[in-house]
Design a protein around this motif. Structure first.
Motif, PDB file in Angstrom:
ATOM      1  N   THR A  73     -15.010  60.677  -0.071  1.00  0.00           N
ATOM      2  CA  THR A  73     -15.806  59.572   0.447  1.00  0.00           C
ATOM      3  C   THR A  73     -17.171  59.639  -0.224  1.00  0.00           C
ATOM      4  O   THR A  73     -17.850  60.665  -0.141  1.00  0.00           O
ATOM      5  N   HIS A  74     -17.533  58.570  -0.914  1.00  0.00           N
ATOM      6  CA  HIS A  74     -18.819  58.530  -1.609  1.00  0.00           C
ATOM      7  C   HIS A  74     -19.779  57.621  -0.850  1.00  0.00           C
ATOM      8  O   HIS A  74     -19.448  56.491  -0.514  1.00  0.00           O
ATOM      9  N   ASP A  75     -20.953  58.140  -0.601  1.00  0.00           N
ATOM     10  CA  ASP A  75     -21.992  57.459   0.158  1.00  0.00           C
ATOM     11  C   ASP A  75     -22.758  56.522  -0.778  1.00  0.00           C
ATOM     12  O   ASP A  75     -23.386  56.969  -1.732  1.00  0.00           O
ATOM     13  N   ASP A  76     -22.693  55.226  -0.506  1.00  0.00           N
ATOM     14  CA  ASP A  76     -23.427  54.249  -1.312  1.00  0.00           C
ATOM     15  C   ASP A  76     -24.737  53.810  -0.667  1.00  0.00           C
ATOM     16  O   ASP A  76     -25.560  53.181  -1.315  1.00  0.00           O
ATOM     17  N   LEU A  77     -24.924  54.136   0.619  1.00  0.00           N
ATOM     18  CA  LEU A  77     -26.126  53.699   1.335  1.00  0.00           C
ATOM     19  C   LEU A  77     -27.210  54.762   1.376  1.00  0.00           C
ATOM     20  O   LEU A  77     -28.382  54.467   1.231  1.00  0.00           O
ATOM     21  N   GLY A  78     -26.819  56.003   1.626  1.00  0.00           N
ATOM     22  CA  GLY A  78     -27.782  57.092   1.714  1.00  0.00           C
ATOM     23  C   GLY A  78     -28.608  57.045   2.980  1.00  0.00           C
ATOM     24  O   GLY A  78     -28.506  56.117   3.782  1.00  0.00           O
ATOM     25  N   GLN A  79     -29.409  58.070   3.150  1.00  0.00           N
ATOM     26  CA  GLN A  79     -30.314  58.192   4.285  1.00  0.00           C
ATOM     27  C   GLN A  79     -31.635  58.736   3.777  1.00  0.00           C
ATOM     28  O   GLN A  79     -31.670  59.510   2.830  1.00  0.00           O
ATOM     29  N   THR A  80     -32.711  58.349   4.433  1.00  0.00           N
ATOM     30  CA  THR A  80     -34.019  58.883   4.054  1.00  0.00           C
ATOM     31  C   THR A  80     -34.346  60.100   4.906  1.00  0.00           C
ATOM     32  O   THR A  80     -33.987  60.166   6.086  1.00  0.00           O
ATOM     33  N   PHE A  81     -34.979  61.052   4.283  1.00  0.00           N
ATOM     34  CA  PHE A  81     -35.433  62.277   4.945  1.00  0.00           C
ATOM     35  C   PHE A  81     -36.827  62.599   4.446  1.00  0.00           C
ATOM     36  O   PHE A  81     -37.183  62.265   3.318  1.00  0.00           O
ATOM     37  N   SER A  82     -37.592  63.279   5.284  1.00  0.00           N
ATOM     38  CA  SER A  82     -38.957  63.623   4.882  1.00  0.00           C
ATOM     39  C   SER A  82     -38.980  64.712   3.816  1.00  0.00           C
ATOM     40  O   SER A  82     -39.954  64.828   3.085  1.00  0.00           O
ATOM     41  N   CYS A  83     -37.904  65.510   3.738  1.00  0.00           N
ATOM     42  CA  CYS A  83     -37.842  66.552   2.716  1.00  0.00           C
ATOM     43  C   CYS A  83     -36.385  66.928   2.456  1.00  0.00           C
ATOM     44  O   CYS A  83     -35.494  66.613   3.251  1.00  0.00           O
ATOM     45  N   ALA A  84     -36.143  67.619   1.358  1.00  0.00           N
ATOM     46  CA  ALA A  84     -34.787  68.036   0.978  1.00  0.00           C
ATOM     47  C   ALA A  84     -34.186  68.982   2.010  1.00  0.00           C
ATOM     48  O   ALA A  84     -32.971  68.954   2.249  1.00  0.00           O
ATOM     49  N   GLU A  85     -34.990  69.803   2.638  1.00  0.00           N
ATOM     50  CA  GLU A  85     -34.486  70.745   3.649  1.00  0.00           C
ATOM     51  C   GLU A  85     -33.879  70.004   4.843  1.00  0.00           C
ATOM     52  O   GLU A  85     -32.865  70.422   5.392  1.00  0.00           O
ATOM     53  N   ASP A  86     -34.478  68.884   5.234  1.00  0.00           N
ATOM     54  CA  ASP A  86     -33.908  68.085   6.322  1.00  0.00           C
ATOM     55  C   ASP A  86     -32.554  67.507   5.916  1.00  0.00           C
ATOM     56  O   ASP A  86     -31.634  67.436   6.727  1.00  0.00           O
ATOM     57  N   ALA A  87     -32.422  67.094   4.662  1.00  0.00           N
ATOM     58  CA  ALA A  87     -31.137  66.588   4.160  1.00  0.00           C
ATOM     59  C   ALA A  87     -30.094  67.708   4.160  1.00  0.00           C
ATOM     60  O   ALA A  87     -28.931  67.486   4.524  1.00  0.00           O
ATOM     61  N   ARG A  88     -30.489  68.914   3.786  1.00  0.00           N
ATOM     62  CA  ARG A  88     -29.568  70.053   3.787  1.00  0.00           C
ATOM     63  C   ARG A  88     -29.059  70.326   5.194  1.00  0.00           C
ATOM     64  O   ARG A  88     -27.862  70.524   5.416  1.00  0.00           O
ATOM     65  N   ARG A  89     -29.962  70.316   6.166  1.00  0.00           N
ATOM     66  CA  ARG A  89     -29.552  70.552   7.558  1.00  0.00           C
ATOM     67  C   ARG A  89     -28.575  69.473   8.036  1.00  0.00           C
ATOM     68  O   ARG A  89     -27.608  69.765   8.740  1.00  0.00           O
ATOM     69  N   ALA A  90     -28.807  68.240   7.633  1.00  0.00           N
ATOM     70  CA  ALA A  90     -27.896  67.151   8.007  1.00  0.00           C
ATOM     71  C   ALA A  90     -26.523  67.364   7.388  1.00  0.00           C
ATOM     72  O   ALA A  90     -25.498  67.122   8.036  1.00  0.00           O
ATOM     73  N   ALA A  91     -26.475  67.833   6.159  1.00  0.00           N
ATOM     74  CA  ALA A  91     -25.194  68.100   5.494  1.00  0.00           C
ATOM     75  C   ALA A  91     -24.430  69.207   6.216  1.00  0.00           C
ATOM     76  O   ALA A  91     -23.210  69.112   6.411  1.00  0.00           O
ATOM     77  N   LEU A  92     -25.120  70.236   6.643  1.00  0.00           N
ATOM     78  CA  LEU A  92     -24.461  71.346   7.342  1.00  0.00           C
ATOM     79  C   LEU A  92     -23.964  70.926   8.724  1.00  0.00           C
ATOM     80  O   LEU A  92     -22.940  71.423   9.197  1.00  0.00           O
ATOM     81  N   ARG A  93     -24.647  69.990   9.373  1.00  0.00           N
ATOM     82  CA  ARG A  93     -24.162  69.452  10.651  1.00  0.00           C
ATOM     83  C   ARG A  93     -22.959  68.534  10.436  1.00  0.00           C
ATOM     84  O   ARG A  93     -22.072  68.440  11.275  1.00  0.00           O
ATOM     85  N   LEU A  94     -22.934  67.862   9.295  1.00  0.00           N
ATOM     86  CA  LEU A  94     -21.875  66.910   8.996  1.00  0.00           C
ATOM     87  C   LEU A  94     -20.517  67.588   8.795  1.00  0.00           C
ATOM     88  O   LEU A  94     -19.488  67.053   9.211  1.00  0.00           O
ATOM     89  N   LEU A  95     -20.495  68.749   8.170  1.00  0.00           N
ATOM     90  CA  LEU A  95     -19.226  69.416   7.842  1.00  0.00           C
ATOM     91  C   LEU A  95     -18.313  69.618   9.052  1.00  0.00           C
ATOM     92  O   LEU A  95     -17.163  69.171   9.024  1.00  0.00           O
ATOM     93  N   PRO A  96     -18.735  70.273  10.125  1.00  0.00           N
ATOM     94  CA  PRO A  96     -17.814  70.458  11.248  1.00  0.00           C
ATOM     95  C   PRO A  96     -17.454  69.151  11.951  1.00  0.00           C
ATOM     96  O   PRO A  96     -16.351  69.009  12.482  1.00  0.00           O
ATOM     97  N   GLU A  97     -18.361  68.176  11.926  1.00  0.00           N
ATOM     98  CA  GLU A  97     -18.055  66.885  12.538  1.00  0.00           C
ATOM     99  C   GLU A  97     -16.913  66.191  11.799  1.00  0.00           C
ATOM    100  O   GLU A  97     -15.985  65.666  12.408  1.00  0.00           O
ATOM    101  N   VAL A  98     -16.964  66.193  10.472  1.00  0.00           N
ATOM    102  CA  VAL A  98     -15.909  65.563   9.673  1.00  0.00           C
ATOM    103  C   VAL A  98     -14.612  66.349   9.801  1.00  0.00           C
ATOM    104  O   VAL A  98     -13.534  65.768   9.939  1.00  0.00           O
ATOM    105  N   ALA A  99     -14.689  67.674   9.785  1.00  0.00           N
ATOM    106  CA  ALA A  99     -13.488  68.503   9.903  1.00  0.00           C
ATOM    107  C   ALA A  99     -12.747  68.215  11.201  1.00  0.00           C
ATOM    108  O   ALA A  99     -11.524  68.156  11.227  1.00  0.00           O
ATOM    109  N   ALA A 100     -13.469  68.006  12.275  1.00  0.00           N
ATOM    110  CA  ALA A 100     -12.844  67.732  13.568  1.00  0.00           C
ATOM    111  C   ALA A 100     -12.140  66.383  13.583  1.00  0.00           C
ATOM    112  O   ALA A 100     -11.181  66.190  14.335  1.00  0.00           O
TER     113      ALA A 100
END
Length: 102
Positions: free
Chosen positions: A37-64
């Motif tokens: 699944t390729h994201d064409d919209l994206g999301q804004t974050f105040s910094c790259a670290e916030d984006a990293r945290r969102a990615a790590l939260r996303l993994l178990p949600e998608v797996a479930a």
């Protein structure tokens, strides 16, 4: 006499009218057993670290939610983050291994 920037010929812009630079946009691509699944919209974050945290939260949600996850004992799911130029800046993998104990 009070000093104001305009009094000395300096440019003055009130704080409320200053435009903040736009927040960086990050795109999350997910690869799992159901495909990519390729994201064409994206999301804004105040910094790259916030984006990293969102990615790590996303993994178990998608797996479930993945249908392919049911009934298997070896599973991996990957998320990668692209910046606005399309360059992959972060990748994470969630792996699950299971088996019955005799």
């Amino acid at each position: 006499m009070l000093h104001t920037p305009a009094a000395k010929g300096e440019t003055f812009m009130p704080a409320a009218s200053r435009e903040e630079p736009p927040l960086p946009r990050y795109f999350f691509d997910v690869i799992g057993r159901d495909g990519a699944t390729h994201d064409d919209l994206g999301q804004t974050f105040s910094c790259a670290e916030d984006a990293r945290r969102a990615a790590l939260r996303l993994l178990p949600e998608v797996a479930a939610l993945e249908r392919a996850f049911a009934g298997i004992d070896l599973y991996s799911l990957q998320v990668s983050i692209r910046d606005e130029s399309g360059r992959v800046v972060y990748a994470a993998t969630l792996g699950i291994t299971g088996g019955w104990i005799a």
